[in-house]
Design an enzyme around this catalytic site. Structure first.
Site, short mmCIF file in Angstrom:
data_model
loop_
_atom_site.label_atom_id
_atom_site.label_comp_id
_atom_site.label_asym_id
_atom_site.label_seq_id
_atom_site.Cartn_x
_atom_site.Cartn_y
_atom_site.Cartn_z
N LYS A 1 0.82 -1.21 0.00
CA LYS A 1 0.00 0.00 0.00
C LYS A 1 0.86 1.27 0.00
O LYS A 1 0.54 2.24 -0.69
CB LYS A 1 -0.88 -0.02 1.26
CG LYS A 1 -2.17 0.72 1.15
CD LYS A 1 -3.19 0.15 2.14
CE LYS A 1 -2.70 0.08 3.56
NZ LYS A 1 -2.92 1.32 4.30
N ARG B 1 -2.66 -11.46 12.77
CA ARG B 1 -2.76 -10.05 12.36
C ARG B 1 -3.74 -9.88 11.21
O ARG B 1 -4.51 -8.93 11.16
CB ARG B 1 -1.38 -9.57 11.87
CG ARG B 1 -0.70 -8.59 12.78
CD ARG B 1 0.74 -8.43 12.36
NE ARG B 1 0.92 -7.43 11.32
CZ ARG B 1 1.98 -7.41 10.51
NH1 ARG B 1 2.93 -8.33 10.59
NH2 ARG B 1 2.10 -6.45 9.61
N ARG C 1 -10.87 3.58 9.55
CA ARG C 1 -10.66 2.20 9.98
C ARG C 1 -11.96 1.56 10.47
O ARG C 1 -12.04 0.34 10.60
CB ARG C 1 -9.66 2.16 11.14
CG ARG C 1 -8.25 1.88 10.72
CD ARG C 1 -7.38 1.66 11.95
NE ARG C 1 -6.09 2.30 11.79
CZ ARG C 1 -5.10 1.79 11.06
NH1 ARG C 1 -5.25 0.64 10.45
NH2 ARG C 1 -3.97 2.43 10.95
N ARG D 1 11.90 -13.51 13.75
CA ARG D 1 11.28 -12.79 14.86
C ARG D 1 9.85 -13.28 15.04
O ARG D 1 9.21 -13.70 14.08
CB ARG D 1 11.23 -11.30 14.53
CG ARG D 1 12.56 -10.63 14.70
CD ARG D 1 12.38 -9.14 14.65
NE ARG D 1 13.68 -8.50 14.70
CZ ARG D 1 13.98 -7.36 14.11
NH1 ARG D 1 13.06 -6.71 13.43
NH2 ARG D 1 15.18 -6.85 14.20
N ARG E 1 10.95 -13.09 6.21
CA ARG E 1 12.05 -12.34 6.82
C ARG E 1 12.80 -13.19 7.85
O ARG E 1 12.20 -13.74 8.77
CB ARG E 1 11.47 -11.12 7.52
CG ARG E 1 12.16 -9.83 7.19
CD ARG E 1 11.31 -8.70 7.69
NE ARG E 1 11.80 -8.24 8.98
CZ ARG E 1 12.74 -7.30 9.10
NH1 ARG E 1 13.26 -6.74 8.04
NH2 ARG E 1 13.14 -6.92 10.29
#
Ligand SMILES: [Zn+2]
Length: 216
Positions: free
Chosen positions: A13, A171, A88, A160, A127
């Site tokens: 985005k 999420r 939101r 992580r 990652r």
């Protein structure tokens, strides 16, 4: 022109917002930046937001709406705006409608970059970081020469907590719960323009550019 940009984490985005800003000469109003600015400059709304944050509470919609209203009143927002991270909630979306009515402006379109969850998980969970020298790698865009081993120092690579698939899945669940009512709200208002975000950055850009050019 007033645009809202919606898309999940990992949809690119930010990059698309930058290109829209440059190509169509729009002010990019990202809610995160707006918050940081108001807090840093200690505006009345910033101080109010800080009070809630200090208590560990959510900042109420009317405070957020107030920050956006004041931002839309600035000279660089006169020609057009791309809203990123706002609204939101449905309450914020209604607040936006009211504020635009009062300014005698209207929402041009809501651009939604849709990407399947599995693709987002693939992108976001790639990652890995060296536990010794902290060099970051990405299995898709920047893989180490040998899997699990740092090119620089030979250290072990680890993931992580934030980059693990189960964390990302959680999420995304929150994102969908928050966003699907908004998507319905704008679909009913006939403002929703959906773009397939599963392709590359340039494919998504071409699709967005065409939609926005046609709005003019
Ligand atoms: Zn290393």
């Amino acid at each position: 022109m007033i645009l809202v940009l919606l898309g999940p984490p990992g949809a690119g985005k930010g990059t698309q917002a930058e290109r829209l800003q440059e190509t169509f000469d729009l002010a990019h109003v990202a809610s995160g930046d707006l918050f940081r600015e108001n807090l840093r400059e200690k505006t009345d709304l910033g101080k109010l937001a800080q009070k809630y944050m200090d208590r560990g509470e959510l900042v109420p919609d009317d405070v957020t709406i107030g920050m956006v209203r004041s931002r839309l009143g600035q000279p660089d927002a006169a020609e057009g705006v791309i809203l990123d991270g706002f609204p939101r909630t449905i309450a914020q979306a209604r607040g936006l409608n009211e504020m635009l009515d009062a300014m005698d402006r209207e929402l041009s379109a809501v651009l939604h970059i849709a990407v399947p969850d599995e693709e987002l998980i693939r992108r976001l969970s790639g990652r890995w970081i060296c536990e010794q020298c902290q060099t970051p790698y990405h299995v898709l865009s920047n893989p180490p020469r040998e899997a699990g081993i740092c090119d620089v120092c030979g250290g072990r690579l680890y993931q992580r907590e934030d980059d693990k698939p189960e964390t990302i899945r959680a999420r995304l669940k929150v994102y969908h719960e928050q966003t699907s009512p908004l998507i319905e709200f704008y679909r009913k208002a006939d403002l929703l323009r959906e773009v397939d975000g599963s392709g590359g950055i340039d494919d998504v850009w071409e699709a967005l550019k065409k939609i926005v050019a046609d709005l003019d």
